[in-house]
Write a protein that holds these residues in place. Structure first.
Motif, PDB file in Angstrom:
ATOM      1  N   GLN A  47       6.354  28.718   8.534  1.00  0.00           N
ATOM      2  CA  GLN A  47       6.349  30.180   8.658  1.00  0.00           C
ATOM      3  C   GLN A  47       4.945  30.733   8.902  1.00  0.00           C
ATOM      4  N   THR A  48       3.965  30.163   8.220  1.00  0.00           N
ATOM      5  CA  THR A  48       2.594  30.665   8.364  1.00  0.00           C
ATOM      6  C   THR A  48       1.755  29.820   9.319  1.00  0.00           C
ATOM      7  N   ASP A  49       2.314  28.679   9.766  1.00  0.00           N
ATOM      8  CA  ASP A  49       1.599  27.773  10.671  1.00  0.00           C
ATOM      9  C   ASP A  49       0.263  27.338  10.061  1.00  0.00           C
ATOM     10  N   THR A  50       0.300  27.002   8.781  1.00  0.00           N
ATOM     11  CA  THR A  50      -0.908  26.559   8.087  1.00  0.00           C
ATOM     12  C   THR A  50      -0.625  25.270   7.326  1.00  0.00           C
ATOM     13  N   THR A  51      -1.689  24.520   7.088  1.00  0.00           N
ATOM     14  CA  THR A  51      -1.594  23.273   6.335  1.00  0.00           C
ATOM     15  C   THR A  51      -2.397  23.403   5.053  1.00  0.00           C
ATOM     16  N   THR A  52      -1.792  23.068   3.955  1.00  0.00           N
ATOM     17  CA  THR A  52      -2.471  23.135   2.664  1.00  0.00           C
ATOM     18  C   THR A  52      -2.466  21.761   2.005  1.00  0.00           C
ATOM     19  N   LYS A  53      -3.510  21.510   1.219  1.00  0.00           N
ATOM     20  CA  LYS A  53      -3.606  20.238   0.510  1.00  0.00           C
ATOM     21  C   LYS A  53      -3.064  20.395  -0.901  1.00  0.00           C
ATOM     22  N   LEU A  54      -2.250  19.427  -1.311  1.00  0.00           N
ATOM     23  CA  LEU A  54      -1.664  19.433  -2.648  1.00  0.00           C
ATOM     24  C   LEU A  54      -2.597  18.685  -3.594  1.00  0.00           C
ATOM     25  N   ASN A  55      -3.240  19.420  -4.474  1.00  0.00           N
ATOM     26  CA  ASN A  55      -4.214  18.829  -5.394  1.00  0.00           C
ATOM     27  C   ASN A  55      -3.636  18.580  -6.784  1.00  0.00           C
ATOM     28  N   LYS A  56      -2.325  18.557  -6.883  1.00  0.00           N
ATOM     29  CA  LYS A  56      -1.674  18.356  -8.172  1.00  0.00           C
ATOM     30  C   LYS A  56      -1.949  16.949  -8.708  1.00  0.00           C
ATOM     31  N   GLN A  82       0.833  -1.196   0.000  1.00  0.00           N
ATOM     32  CA  GLN A  82       0.000   0.000   0.000  1.00  0.00           C
ATOM     33  C   GLN A  82       0.873   1.253   0.000  1.00  0.00           C
ATOM     34  N   PHE A  83       0.429   2.260  -0.740  1.00  0.00           N
ATOM     35  CA  PHE A  83       1.132   3.534  -0.784  1.00  0.00           C
ATOM     36  C   PHE A  83       0.259   4.622  -0.165  1.00  0.00           C
ATOM     37  N   HIS A  84       0.892   5.465   0.619  1.00  0.00           N
ATOM     38  CA  HIS A  84       0.209   6.603   1.232  1.00  0.00           C
ATOM     39  C   HIS A  84       0.803   7.875   0.652  1.00  0.00           C
ATOM     40  N   LEU A  85      -0.015   8.639  -0.065  1.00  0.00           N
ATOM     41  CA  LEU A  85       0.457   9.876  -0.684  1.00  0.00           C
ATOM     42  C   LEU A  85       0.299  11.031   0.301  1.00  0.00           C
ATOM     43  N   LYS A  86       1.402  11.661   0.625  1.00  0.00           N
ATOM     44  CA  LYS A  86       1.384  12.771   1.590  1.00  0.00           C
ATOM     45  C   LYS A  86       0.978  14.058   0.868  1.00  0.00           C
ATOM     46  N   ARG A  87      -0.327  14.268   0.789  1.00  0.00           N
ATOM     47  CA  ARG A  87      -0.870  15.403   0.040  1.00  0.00           C
ATOM     48  C   ARG A  87      -1.060  16.657   0.891  1.00  0.00           C
ATOM     49  N   PHE A  88      -0.728  16.585   2.166  1.00  0.00           N
ATOM     50  CA  PHE A  88      -0.866  17.764   3.014  1.00  0.00           C
ATOM     51  C   PHE A  88       0.520  18.302   3.360  1.00  0.00           C
ATOM     52  N   ASN A  89       0.693  19.592   3.159  1.00  0.00           N
ATOM     53  CA  ASN A  89       1.978  20.238   3.379  1.00  0.00           C
ATOM     54  C   ASN A  89       1.847  21.296   4.471  1.00  0.00           C
ATOM     55  N   TYR A  90       2.731  21.209   5.464  1.00  0.00           N
ATOM     56  CA  TYR A  90       2.696  22.168   6.576  1.00  0.00           C
ATOM     57  C   TYR A  90       3.731  23.262   6.355  1.00  0.00           C
ATOM     58  N   ASP A  91       3.284  24.501   6.475  1.00  0.00           N
ATOM     59  CA  ASP A  91       4.158  25.661   6.316  1.00  0.00           C
ATOM     60  C   ASP A  91       4.536  26.180   7.701  1.00  0.00           C
TER      61      ASP A  91
END
Length: 263
Positions: free
Chosen positions: A238-247, A227-236
């Motif tokens: 500097q801004t203390d925010t989490t964004t989802k990578l929808n690429k 099984q593969f787990h794609l780490k699509r969430f990226n933590y910044d």
């Protein structure tokens, strides 16, 4: 073949993982063939009841023990019983020629899963497998890769360690295909440079040296189900925010790991 599971609240993460597992014959056979025996809690209750009904002898100081023949020989965990009932319910919808889907309400209730709380599918499965306590089932997903550090001074000093995994977490930030992401994780090692202040100290008291640090995917350590787990969430940070990578991220129907694995 099952009709699937109904999304109850926010259980889409759970439904996706369970439906994938159900449609793998080896997983389905292990779960459905598990013996309908007592849980650990029920076994303890039965033992207490047996001890209470045993005759007492005030003149006998010897402890009365329950023989192995009197005790249940097989113990099935609550998690495995719940998973088995869920699989049976999914099969039943097909046998009844029904177009309806199965509701996993009982499964959630028995395992204390809050349907309205969104969780991570990978974490759910990694918590469920140990709770099931089925060695046969865990062995289908359990693999081993090698974590190593190797000195570059020609001394041959190195450290190698086997790490057990249930899935491989892959970074998708700089890769757009599964094979490229695997090469990034298990391909070229990281350079630990003494000149840059992050050299490797092979043993206590030794001077730091340049070294290669990396992970190796070993062919003999691959599990039957990878099984593969794609780490699509990226933590910044500097801004203390989490964004989802929808690429866009692509993967082949057939994956050849020969260029990545070592013998």
């Amino acid at each position: 073949v099952s009709n699937g599971l109904r999304n109850v609240g926010n259980t889409c993460y759970m439904n996706a993982q369970i439906q994938c597992a159900f449609h793998i014959p080896a997983v389905r056979d292990i779960v459905l063939s598990s013996p309908p025996t007592t849980t650990t809690q029920q076994q303890q209750q039965q033992q207490q009841q047996q001890q209470q009904t045993l005759p007492s002898d005030d003149n006998n100081d010897d402890e009365i023990e329950i023989s192995q023949e009197q005790q249940p020989q097989h113990v099935t965990t609550e998690a495995l019983l719940s998973l088995k009932e869920l699989f049976e319910g999914m099969v039943q919808t097909v046998e009844e020629n029904s177009f309806s889907v199965y509701k996993p309400l009982s499964f959630c209730k028995r395992l204390g899963i809050e349907p309205m709380i969104q969780q991570d599918s990978q974490e759910f499965w990694k918590l469920l497998l140990p709770a099931v306590e089925s060695e046969k089932l865990s062995d289908l997903y359990k693999g081993v890769y090698e974590d190593y550090i190797s000195a570059l001074d020609g001394s041959g000093r190195e450290r190698r360690r086997d790490d057990v995994f249930l899935d491989l977490s892959l970074d998708v930030t700089s890769s757009s295909t599964l094979l490229d992401s695997l090469k990034e994780s298990f391909g070229e090692p990281e350079l630990l440079s003494n000149a840059e202040g992050n050299g490797w100290r092979p043993e206590k008291g030794a001077d730091k040296v340049d070294a290669h640090k990396g992970l190796s995917l070993v062919a003999k350590g691959l599990p039957p189900i990878l099984q593969f787990h794609l780490k699509r969430f990226n933590y910044d940070w500097q801004t203390d925010t989490t964004t989802k990578l929808n690429k866009r991220f692509t993967f082949p129907k057939s994956l050849d790991l020969a260029p990545i694995c070592i013998d």
